[in-house]
Write a protein that holds these residues in place. Structure first.
Motif: not given
Lengths: 141, 57
Positions: A108-118, A120-128
Motif C-alpha cells: 500500500e505504501m509503495v502504491s501510494r508513493g508515501d511512507s506515512g512518516l512524520h 520531522e522524520s522525512r527531513d532527517l532521512l533526507a539529510q542522510l
C-alpha cells in the motif's frame, strides 16, 4: 490449497481497492525450492492475484543472476516490493502471520508513493549522506 | 522511501539462524542498522529514528 483463506482474500481485496500506482512483487526462489521457498512464492502469487495493480515476477536465485544482482538478493526466499522504482524494501523468509500485514502495508505504501512518516522524520532521512541498511528480525506468529 | 540510501529488510529469524546467531538474537523484533543491533522491541517513530541514525555518520 490456497495459503490465504477465502475470507481473508476478500478482506485483502477490499484493502487493495485503494491502491493507486502499480506495484511489482518480485519473488526469488530456486528449482529445488528451499524451506518456505514454495510457500513464499505461492503467497506472492496469491497476493498479486488480489489486485490488478499488482504484478508478480518469479526468479531463480541460481539461474537468474542478473536479477539477483539488480535487486542485490543474498538469500532466499526473498520478496521485493517495488513500485515506480525499487525503494529497497525486502522480505527475507516467509511474510506470514503478523508479517503478512507488514507485506500488505508495504504494498500500500509503495502504491501510494508515501511512507506515512512524520515530516520531522522525512527531513532527517533526507539529510542522510551514507547508506543505511536496516534489518528487522522477526519470528513467525 | 524517504531516502535512496536506505534499504530495509524483514528477516525471518528461524529461517536464517546464522544471522540470528551473528546478531546475538534473543528476542524479536530486533533491529540491526548497518550490522549493529540498535533497537529491541517497538518504539515510537521519533526515538526509533534517533537510534538507527546513530549508526551513520
Amino acid at each position: 490449497m490456497p495459503i490465504i483463506q477465502e475470507r481473508d482474500q476478500e478482506k485483502v481485496r477490499g484493502r487493495f481497492a485503494s491502491l493507486l500506482k502499480p506495484v511489482t512483487v518480485v519473488n526469488f526462489t530456486q528449482k529445488f525450492e528451499c524451506d518456505f521457498c514454495r510457500e513464499t512464492r505461492q503467497l506472492a502469487e496469491e497476493v498479486s492475484a488480489l489486485s490488478d495493480k499488482i504484478a508478480v515476477e518469479v526468479y531463480d536465485f541460481t539461474d537468474d543472476r542478473d536479477m539477483v544482482e539488480k535487486y542485490k538478493i543474498d538469500k532466499i526466499p526473498a520478496t521485493v516490493v517495488a513500485g515506480e522504482k525499487d525503494y529497497g524494501i525486502r522480505f527475507y523468509g516467509i511474510p506470514s502471520g503478523y508479517e503478512f500485514v507488514s507485506l500488505l502495508e508495504a504494498i500500500e505504501m509503495v502504491s501510494r508513493g508515501d511512507s506515512g512518516l512524520h515530516q520531522e522524520s522525512r527531513d532527517l532521512l533526507a539529510q542522510l549522506k551514507e547508506p543505511l541498511h536496516l534489518q528487522v528480525f522477526v519470528t513467525p506468529t | 522511501m524517504e531516502s535512496d540510501l536506505v534499504t530495509a529488510d524483514m528477516v525471518e529469524a528461524t529461517e536464517f539462524p546464522q544471522l540470528a546467531t551473528r546478531y546475538d538474537l534473543r528476542g524479536v523484533p530486533r533491529t540491526v542498522a548497518n550490522d549493529r543491533p540498535v533497537v529491541d522491541g517497538a518504539m515510537p517513530e521519533q526515538y526509533f529514528l534517533e537510534e538507527i541514525l546513530k549508526s551513520v555518520g
